[in-house]
Write an enzyme that holds these catalytic residues in place. Sequence first.
Site, PDB file in Angstrom:
ATOM      1  N   THR A 187       4.535 -22.768   3.266  1.00 53.41           N
ATOM      2  CA  THR A 187       4.787 -23.588   2.071  1.00 53.41           C
ATOM      3  C   THR A 187       5.508 -22.792   0.985  1.00 53.41           C
ATOM      4  OG1 THR A 187       2.738 -24.761   2.492  1.00 53.41           O
ATOM      5  CG2 THR A 187       3.724 -25.055   0.313  1.00 53.41           C
ATOM      6  N   PHE A 193      -3.838   0.249  10.125  1.00 53.87           N
ATOM      7  CA  PHE A 193      -4.259  -0.963   9.404  1.00 53.87           C
ATOM      8  C   PHE A 193      -3.015  -1.782   9.120  1.00 53.87           C
ATOM      9  CE2 PHE A 193      -5.187  -3.838   6.063  1.00 53.87           C
ATOM     10  CZ  PHE A 193      -6.523  -4.159   6.189  1.00 53.87           C
ATOM     11  N   LYS A 234       2.277  -5.274  -1.887  1.00 51.52           N
ATOM     12  CA  LYS A 234       1.685  -4.345  -2.866  1.00 51.52           C
ATOM     13  C   LYS A 234       2.646  -4.025  -4.020  1.00 51.52           C
ATOM     14  CE  LYS A 234      -1.835  -2.330   0.143  1.00 51.52           C
ATOM     15  NZ  LYS A 234      -3.149  -2.538  -0.429  1.00 51.52           N
ATOM     16  N   ASP A 252       5.626  -0.694   8.923  1.00 48.95           N
ATOM     17  CA  ASP A 252       4.773  -1.370   7.943  1.00 48.95           C
ATOM     18  C   ASP A 252       4.701  -0.489   6.698  1.00 48.95           C
ATOM     19  OD1 ASP A 252       2.756  -2.334   6.362  1.00 48.95           O
ATOM     20  OD2 ASP A 252       1.319  -2.646   7.998  1.00 48.95           O
TER      21      ASP A 252
HETATM   22  O1  PSZ Z   1      -9.734  -4.585   3.179  1.00 51.56           O
HETATM   23  C1  PSZ Z   1      -8.551  -4.977   3.225  1.00 51.56           C
HETATM   24  O2  PSZ Z   1      -8.192  -6.062   3.717  1.00 51.56           O
HETATM   25  C2  PSZ Z   1      -7.490  -4.092   2.705  1.00 51.56           C
HETATM   26  S1  PSZ Z   1      -7.838  -2.838   1.699  1.00 51.56           S
HETATM   27  C3  PSZ Z   1      -6.270  -2.322   1.654  1.00 51.56           C
HETATM   28  C4  PSZ Z   1      -5.461  -3.084   2.389  1.00 51.56           C
HETATM   29  C5  PSZ Z   1      -6.159  -4.119   2.972  1.00 51.56           C
HETATM   30  N1  PSZ Z   1      -4.155  -2.807   2.587  1.00 51.56           N
HETATM   31  C6  PSZ Z   1      -3.270  -3.798   2.993  1.00 51.56           C
HETATM   32  C7  PSZ Z   1      -2.260  -3.528   4.043  1.00 51.56           C
HETATM   33  C8  PSZ Z   1      -1.797  -2.232   4.330  1.00 51.56           C
HETATM   34  O3  PSZ Z   1      -2.266  -1.177   3.675  1.00 51.56           O
HETATM   35  C9  PSZ Z   1      -0.846  -2.068   5.350  1.00 51.56           C
HETATM   36  C10 PSZ Z   1      -0.313  -0.719   5.679  1.00 51.56           C
HETATM   37  N2  PSZ Z   1      -0.402  -3.128   6.032  1.00 51.56           N
HETATM   38  C11 PSZ Z   1      -0.826  -4.373   5.772  1.00 51.56           C
HETATM   39  C12 PSZ Z   1      -1.756  -4.605   4.786  1.00 51.56           C
HETATM   40  C13 PSZ Z   1      -2.200  -5.998   4.527  1.00 51.56           C
HETATM   41  O4  PSZ Z   1      -1.762  -6.411   3.285  1.00 51.56           O
HETATM   42  P1  PSZ Z   1      -2.537  -7.582   2.536  1.00 51.56           P
HETATM   43  O5  PSZ Z   1      -3.876  -7.036   2.146  1.00 51.56           O
HETATM   44  O6  PSZ Z   1      -1.665  -7.876   1.367  1.00 51.56           O
HETATM   45  O7  PSZ Z   1      -2.635  -8.705   3.482  1.00 51.56           O
END
Ligand code: PSZ
Length: 539
Positions: free
Chosen positions: A417, A253, A393, A362
């Site tokens: 931006t 992910f 996070k 990541d």
């Molecule tokens: O459903 C979702 O979009 C979720 S629930 C948990 C996440 C996203 N985690 C974000 C995440 C991550 O765990 C890793 C390893 N890489 C990138 C991301 C993306 O981060 P955000 O959500 O801040 O864009």
Amino acid sequence: MKNRNGHIKRQERHIAMHIRSVGLQFHPKPNYIHQFEMALSKFNLFHYQLNAVSCFLNRQLPKSARCLSTVLVPGEASGPSVKTTVPGPKSRQMIADLDKIQFAGSVFYFTDYKNSLGNYVVDADGNSILDVFSQISSLPLGYNHPDMHKVVQDPDNQIAFINRPALGIFPAQGWPEKLTNSLLSVAPKGHTQVNTMACGSCSNENAFKAAFMWYRNKQRGGASISDEENSSCLVNRAPGSTPFTIMSFKGSFHGQTLGCLTTTHSRSIFKLDFPALDWPIASFPRYKYPLEDHVKENEAEDRRCLAEVEEQFEIYNKAGKFVAGVVVEPIQAEGGDVHASPEFFQQLQRITKKNGAALILDEVQTGGGATGKYWCHEHFNLPDPADFVTFSKKMLTGGFYSLPEFRPQQGLKIFNTWMGDPSKVLLLEKVVQVVKRDNLLKLVELSGKKLMDGLKDLSNRFPQHMKNNVRGIGTFCAFDLTSPQKRDEAFFRLQQHGVQSGPCGEQTIRLRPFLVFQPKHADIFLDVLEKVLKEIQTP
Ligand code: PSZ
């Protein structure tokens, strides 16, 4: 009675709706939900009196760590306290209100942030819940940490909260110093460059772009950019637009924006209906547990996956779809807390380098201290620094570190931006100080050990419900139930007993507590989990 049944039906409907949207495999089990309601009417759940336990634990810790079992967030609750079902009637009403405006099926419950403190989140119905999910692993010091309040109260900082700059062109005076005191003070080895971004997806997207630019510059070998390149890129054509790719792993992910989504493979709900780029994908190791009994098989699993990485490099590079980078999570989190060995990552780095690509780690979910180090990959003894480390996070701001050779050669290439938000960096600066002052990485190690020992013990005692694959580094822990339905029931029951955990993968429950999660909180969690394991009805 009619009212009561209506209430239970609504509760079931809400749970089913929620589970659908977050992708749990829940099959409503009116029976246990009903029994839960009955039990609730007899007594208010859980009032722990843990001072005695806390004192006892204090005596068990080594001298150097005794400070760690004292109160870290003054006034914090001594245990969960649940008065209604979770979500309760007030939350359910608010969910219905929100749902008129937007799809609200993913909301667990509404939260009273004013009354939440430390490791305990208070919901709109006044239930005080031990939160081991921490806003999807993102709030470092728990709720309303006094030092966070101090940052916001400081008049100098208020200017930064009010006047959000377009950071790429109008940074506030003192900005380089703020970056140095926060992000760079905890940078992975060799990383002198950092860019801030608003979220995790945005951080990965921009790391991919930086890798593409670096790769193209290597290809150009110093030649200047042609007019044809400049004109063709405007209409998405070669040679200005490149056929470059980023390799990713099954089960990973990396975010839900379109570029990241191509590298995300955890669940179809994220991917269905959206266009995806033709980029290479390799297998990520899936080990047999317990690890010590399957050393040979797991080594073979590493070799199988690394051979796929080599193969994908060969196929894509041969086809002219050059692999500019490999993106990987140190622990696949959303995909079900899937761990791979340090040797796997060491070899992955070697293969990536050999193929002239960049390694993008990541650390959006694994970074920020939950593994007992700021960066999970610091547990892997990589021969060289990673090329990119992306974060968000627990770091409060998104962004990425990179080695100097990945600096863009022009402005406006890694740009948007806001480029993050300085107020988040002010908070992070304080978080970094508190982590050091309160020895929180050591605390993570101690609390993590307590969690892991307790989880392993429970998995031995409840083999009918828990699989023998408890895994974790620091407090970044997870365990599997023996079926997706059991996971859903365990998750539901934990919530009803005042523990907020996180589901992930097919049948996993993950723990993502705050950095102020102490051994006494681990005891409470383990007690509740044991109770839940005794109650599970799903066959
Ligand atoms: O459903 C979702 O979009 C979720 S629930 C948990 C996440 C996203 N985690 C974000 C995440 C991550 O765990 C890793 C390893 N890489 C990138 C991301 C993306 O981060 P955000 O959500 O801040 O864009």
